[in-house]
Every structure is written in C-alpha cells, then in structure tokens.
Design an enzyme around this catalytic site. Structure first.
Site, PDB file in Angstrom:
ATOM      1  N   PHE A   1      -9.356   5.231  -1.929  1.00  0.00           N
ATOM      2  CA  PHE A   1      -8.634   4.102  -2.248  1.00  0.00           C
ATOM      3  C   PHE A   1      -7.257   4.362  -1.401  1.00  0.00           C
ATOM      4  O   PHE A   1      -6.872   5.200  -0.763  1.00  0.00           O
ATOM      5  CB  PHE A   1      -7.971   4.511  -3.736  1.00  0.00           C
ATOM      6  CG  PHE A   1      -8.710   3.877  -4.861  1.00  0.00           C
ATOM      7  CD1 PHE A   1      -9.584   2.683  -4.450  1.00  0.00           C
ATOM      8  CD2 PHE A   1      -8.593   4.185  -6.014  1.00  0.00           C
ATOM      9  CE1 PHE A   1     -10.332   2.163  -5.405  1.00  0.00           C
ATOM     10  CE2 PHE A   1      -9.539   3.597  -7.181  1.00  0.00           C
ATOM     11  CZ  PHE A   1     -10.358   2.558  -6.927  1.00  0.00           C
ATOM     12  N   GLU A   2      -6.616   2.979  -1.186  1.00  0.00           N
ATOM     13  CA  GLU A   2      -5.307   3.086  -0.472  1.00  0.00           C
ATOM     14  C   GLU A   2      -5.211   3.728   0.778  1.00  0.00           C
ATOM     15  O   GLU A   2      -4.305   4.110   1.185  1.00  0.00           O
ATOM     16  CB  GLU A   2      -4.093   3.600  -1.388  1.00  0.00           C
ATOM     17  CG  GLU A   2      -4.292   3.265  -2.799  1.00  0.00           C
ATOM     18  CD  GLU A   2      -3.653   1.926  -3.276  1.00  0.00           C
ATOM     19  OE1 GLU A   2      -3.600   1.307  -2.339  1.00  0.00           O
ATOM     20  OE2 GLU A   2      -3.784   1.660  -4.545  1.00  0.00           O
ATOM     21  N   GLY A   3      -6.433   3.327   1.417  1.00  0.00           N
ATOM     22  CA  GLY A   3      -6.417   4.013   2.772  1.00  0.00           C
ATOM     23  C   GLY A   3      -7.164   5.286   2.784  1.00  0.00           C
ATOM     24  O   GLY A   3      -6.434   6.211   1.900  1.00  0.00           O
TER      25      GLY A   3
ATOM     26  N   LEU B   1       0.727  -1.404  -0.065  1.00  0.00           N
ATOM     27  CA  LEU B   1       0.059  -0.062   0.080  1.00  0.00           C
ATOM     28  C   LEU B   1       0.841   1.247  -0.234  1.00  0.00           C
ATOM     29  O   LEU B   1       0.422   2.492  -0.386  1.00  0.00           O
ATOM     30  CB  LEU B   1      -0.979   0.015   1.268  1.00  0.00           C
ATOM     31  CG  LEU B   1      -2.015  -0.945   1.055  1.00  0.00           C
ATOM     32  CD1 LEU B   1      -2.863  -1.116   2.236  1.00  0.00           C
ATOM     33  CD2 LEU B   1      -3.185  -0.509  -0.099  1.00  0.00           C
TER      34      LEU B   1
END
Length: 596
Positions: A405-407, A263
C-alpha cells in the site's frame, strides 16, 4: 550540529540537527478531548466491528457501507474536516490518533482510511470552493463514500505512466473518460471516485471528481485477496464516462502532484494504523500467553515467550514515538504557514510535503513492525496460531498488504534518499557540510572526552554517532558514484535503512526523556528499558547496512578507513538486553495488555 527550534526544523533535517525533548509531542500528552475521540473509536470497534469480523470478511451485502454510516454519525469520518463543512476541524495529530485506534479494525480500517484519506483529502485540499461545498459535507457524514482511482494494470509504482484518457466533448461541457483502474479500495460501494487521467496527449495526469451516477462506469467482481478480505477491491472501467468540466480537480496536468502529496499523508497515516494494529495483536498474544498452560505453567513464565513480547513492545514503542513526533512537526509547520498568510488548504499540503522524508520512513517502519508483531503473534500461539479459527490468522493475513500500500516499501526506501539528496542539491538541506566534517574526523585522533554518567548521555552520544555514520556512508556514496548512484538501488536502500534507524531511535529517546521529565525515572522504567532494547537493534542494524554499502562501492584504503569509522560510530557499551526484556515482559504480563 546545531540545535533548532521546533517551529523551524526542516523535513529530513534530523540527520544534521539535534532536537530538544521539550520540542517533541508524545502520545502521553493527548488532552481530554482527544482521549474522548480515541475512546469513541475504541467503543465503535468493540460494538460494531469486532462482533462482525466474519460477516465483514464475507462482504455481506450492505454491511460495510452501514458501518461507514454509523462511523459518520459518530463524527469519526469528520475529525479532520473543517467545521465550516460539518467536521470537527481537529489537527493532524488528532487524525493520526484516530488512524492509530481504528488501525486495529482489520478490513474496516482499510475502508475508513481510504475514504477519509485518499478519497476525501484531494477535494478538501485541491478542490475549489464550489467543489468543497458540494462534496465535503456529505463525505464527512458518510452519506457519500469515496474511492481513489490511480493504479492501472501497467502503472503501479510508475503512476504517471497511466493510460486512462480524458477527451473534451464536442460541446465543451464534459470530459469523456475512458480507461481501466485496478485495486480500487471501496470500489464496490463508493459514490465518489477521484480519477486520474491524461487529457489528450498530455505528459502528466489530471485529476477529476467522478460521481458513480455520471454513467459509463462498470466493474469486475470483487477481488479475492490474501487478506483484508472484507475490504471492497474492484477493477473499475470507465467507458466514455461523462464528467462535467467543472469537476476537474485543481489544474490540468496537476494530477500527479496531487497523487504524490496525498500519498505523503497516506503513508504516515498507514504507519499510525499499523501501530494500532500491532498493539491489538500484542494484547491478544499476552492474553493467550497468560492462559496457555504447558508443563504446569502459563507460557508467559518462559523466557523465550517473554523475549518475544518485549521485542514486540519495544519496536511498537519506538515507531509510535516517531509517528507523533512527525505529526507534531506537520502541525507546527501548518500553524506557521497559516500565520504567515497562506491559505489553510495549501498550508495543509505544504506542511505534509515538508515532512515527506519522515512520512516515507514511517510507512516502511510501521508496516514492517506490524509484520514482525503478527509473525511473532502466530509463533506465541504455536500450532493454534496456524489455525484459521484462532485470532492470529486474520491479523497475519491482513498485515501483509501494508508493505505494498501507499508505495511499496522498496519505493519508499528509494524515495527517502532521493528526496534528501534533491533537497541538498537545491540548498534546502546542508548535508554535505556535516558529511565533509565527518570525513575529516576520520583522519583525526578520536576525542573520547570525559565520561558522562547523566541519564540519556550514553543514548545521545550513540545517536550523534549514528548520524555521523549515516552521513559518512551517504556522503562517500554520492562522491564516489555521482550520477550512477540513482541506479544503485541496494546501496540507496542501505542508506535509507541507516537514516530510518536514526530517526526512529532518536524519537524513542526523545519521548522517553520527556516522560522522565514529567513523571520521574522510577515511573518510566519500562519505557527506559524499551528505548534501550531498541537502541541495541538500531546500532546493530545500522552497522550492517553501512557495512554492506561500503563493501559495495568502496575499496582499498578508502574502504578500510571508512570501516574503521563505521565501527567507531556504531560502538555501544555493554548492556544487559536480556534483563531489560524480561522486565518489560513482566510489566506486560502483569497488566495482561500492552501498557505503554
């Protein structure tokens, strides 16, 4: 503050060190081969993606996989894959450039990034030699498409709480995976799934390479989404899916670490993609403003429109500067680790992990700049901006997912401060010594020194003071709140914003300083103006974030003293930002595109 060599600067150390402009990479330095790769990507979008956006958004059967095949044939999927597996073996910043250009490709950009990033990199970086030899060449050409299965209905930001289970078969040859995954990008056509599950009663996740043909996999229909409608997004169900034991990825219970490290890469690549998307929107907005006539003049003649174009450009310029600065830090760290004898795959992970703070900052800044740009793009179009027939409709809807997205951006803000404080507690980052020095400085008479009228002297002083302001607030919060700070999310997000503005503003300054050293001040008027426009925003925003934090945890004489310090450290000489914006806008309008 000490000055460090670019080869040894630590992640997160930007708050306590000074960087020389010669030690940063700027996008103007990409060589001829890298420019050719970027042009191949632009040509691909122009020939294959843009003419088919409506077909892509209806998820025409087979279209997205065929586009991935074509991208694979051109080598676009294999830019960062080592040559031994059929790729180009290019460095991290080259892969950032690809993400930047392809980022303008709407849903296709999402499919490609999921495949080349979170779908492929876990195997490339954590797989054993047999796994890499089997899977990486086919993923590099696009013969096999990849997806990443982490999120579950009750485990989003808290990824390690997933309920998907893996149980060893009675004959010990397979793991039987059972569970539900959701929001799986490329789920509808992926051949390979990176699946995270807990073996028996393990506390932590384990990762597996799962082929669609293993069986026991079913899916819900495609999700109906606000944006990125052409991206395949499915719920995936594993029902005693038999996975050979040799398809465990890395070690048992190492899955959460894999997820976190992959991530980090996804975050900075997302920022690069957001910048590419932003530049495309700016181009469209400039074109429209030059063509749209109101009151017998193109609307690009009006100050209010020029304000918008210049602000859009300045924000993009600043974040783009930070993206490639961090990308080069990662490349430099990788080269240093490999030279020291570390395995290349481990060095890739370690170098990105080192700059996890910067990756988190950039994910937030890139996605929020894109949101700003698409919103102003709609506004420039006026009534037509709200029409589904006009180009801003798709850009506006597609942009929104990037803050999730992505955290989520909230999680990434919290991570920014959490990671820096943990490194400080481990002795990896000495934040408290400079924070203590700033606190002592508040008790002394300010040393205004002699005025320095050299180019960038004012900006360097501002950056130095903004770092002091951030250290002052962060240090005081740590001392005052101690263990309870982790629960004070608003204060943590205030501090994260302060750190982020420092990093991005300093990056814009370093890029501009390097450009001036290469081309001269006269040739860089636009860049100088954009840097200064961004500085106005950074100073104001940092003061606001610092004020809110101090008001939240300090009181009495302590609060008054630190508020005096905050005002001292966020002073900026008068600057005609209106004039700077008009000059930037004039250059954009004359070029009829984003020209920086």
């Amino acid at each position: 503050m000490e000055t460090t060599d670019k080869k040894t600067i630590k992640g997160g150390a930007f708050l306590i060190t000074e960087t020389d402009f010669q030690d940063v990479f700027i996008p103007e330095e990409f060589d001829e081969e890298q420019q050719m790769i970027a042009q191949t990507c632009r040509d691909f979008l122009a020939a294959e993606v843009y003419p088919n956006l409506d077909r892509i958004d209806t998820q025409e059967e087979g279209l997205m996989p065929s586009l991935m095949d074509k991208a694979g044939a051109l080598g676009i999927l294999g830019v960062s894959i080592p040559e031994e597996f059929g790729g180009f073996g290019k460095n991290f910043n080259t892969s950032m450039l690809v993400a930047d250009v392809i980022g303008a490709g709407h849903s296709f950009a999402v499919a490609l990034s999921a495949h080349t990033g979170i779908g492929t990199l876990p195997i490339l970086y954590y797989g054993n030699e047999a796994q890499k030899a089997k899977y990486i060449p086919k993923l590099g050409t696009g013969e096999w498409k990849a997806a990443y299965c982490l999120t579950e209905p009750n485990s989003g930001s808290d990824a390690n709480s997933g309920k998907t289970k893996a149980k060893l078969s009675s004959d010990g040859t397979h793991y039987l995976i059972t569970g539900q995954k959701m929001w799986i990008t490329n789920g509808g056509f992926a051949d390979i799934f990176i699946v995270f599950a807990k073996i028996d009663d393990d506390a932590n996740l384990t990762a597996f390479i799962v082929e669609r043909d293993f069986g026991g996999i079913t899916m819900n229909p495609e999700e109906h989404k606000m944006g990125i409608k052409g991206s395949s997004t499915r719920q995936v169900f594993f029902n005693d899916c038999p996975v050979p034991v040799e398809n465990m990825l890395s070690d048992r219970q190492n899955g959460f670490k894999i997820a976190v490290n992959i991530l980090n890469i996804g975050r900075i690549k997302l920022s690069a993609a957001a910048i590419g998307a932003s530049k495309a929107v700016i181009d469209t907005a400039i074109n429209y403003s030059n063509e749209r006539i109101q009151f017998d003049r193109p609307i690009s003649k009006y100050g209010a429109i020029r304000y918008k174009l210049a602000e859009m450009a300045a924000k993009v310029y600043a974040v783009e500067s930070a993206n490639y600065r961090a990308g080069q830090n990662i490349d430099d760290a990788y080269e240093r680790l490999v030279a020291g004898g570390m395995d290349a795959s481990k060095a890739k992970l370690k170098s990105t992990e080192e700059y996890a703070v910067e990756c988190a900052i950039l994910k937030v800044w890139g996605s929020e700049v894109l949101d700003y740009v698409v919103d102003e793009g709609v506004q420039i179009y006026g009534g037509m901006g709200f029409s589904a027939e006009a180009p801003m409709d798709r850009a506006y809807r597609d942009a929104r997912i990037n803050r999730i997205f992505e955290g989520t951006n909230e999680i990434n803000r919290l991570l920014t401060v959490d990671m820096m404080l943990k490194r400080a507690m481990k002795g990896e980052l000495d934040l408290m010594t400079p924070a203590t020095a700033v606190a002592a400085e508040l008790m002394s008479i300010p040393d205004f020194g002699e005025e320095d009228d050299a180019l960038f002297a004012a900006e360097k002083k501002i950056i130095k003071n903004l770092k002091k302001a951030t250290l002052m607030v962060a240090g005081a919060a740590v001392q005052k709140l101690m263990m309870s700070l982790s629960k004070e999310q608003e204060i943590l997000m205030n501090i994260a914003d302060m750190a982020g503005y420092v990093y991005v503003a300093e990056s814009a300054m370093l890029r501009t300083e390097k450009l001036v050293s290469l081309s001269g001040e006269a040739a860089c008027e636009g860049q100088l103006n954009m840097m200064r426009i961004y500085f106005v925003e950074a100073v104001d925003a940092l003061q606001k974030a610092g004020k809110e934090a101090l008001w939240a945890f300090a009181d009495g004489d302590e609060q008054r003293m630190m508020m005096v310090g905050l005002r001292r450290f966020t002073k900026m000489e008068a600057f005609n930002v209106k004039e700077a914006r008009q000059k930037v806008a004039q250059q954009l309008i004359a070029a009829n595109k984003y020209c920086y």
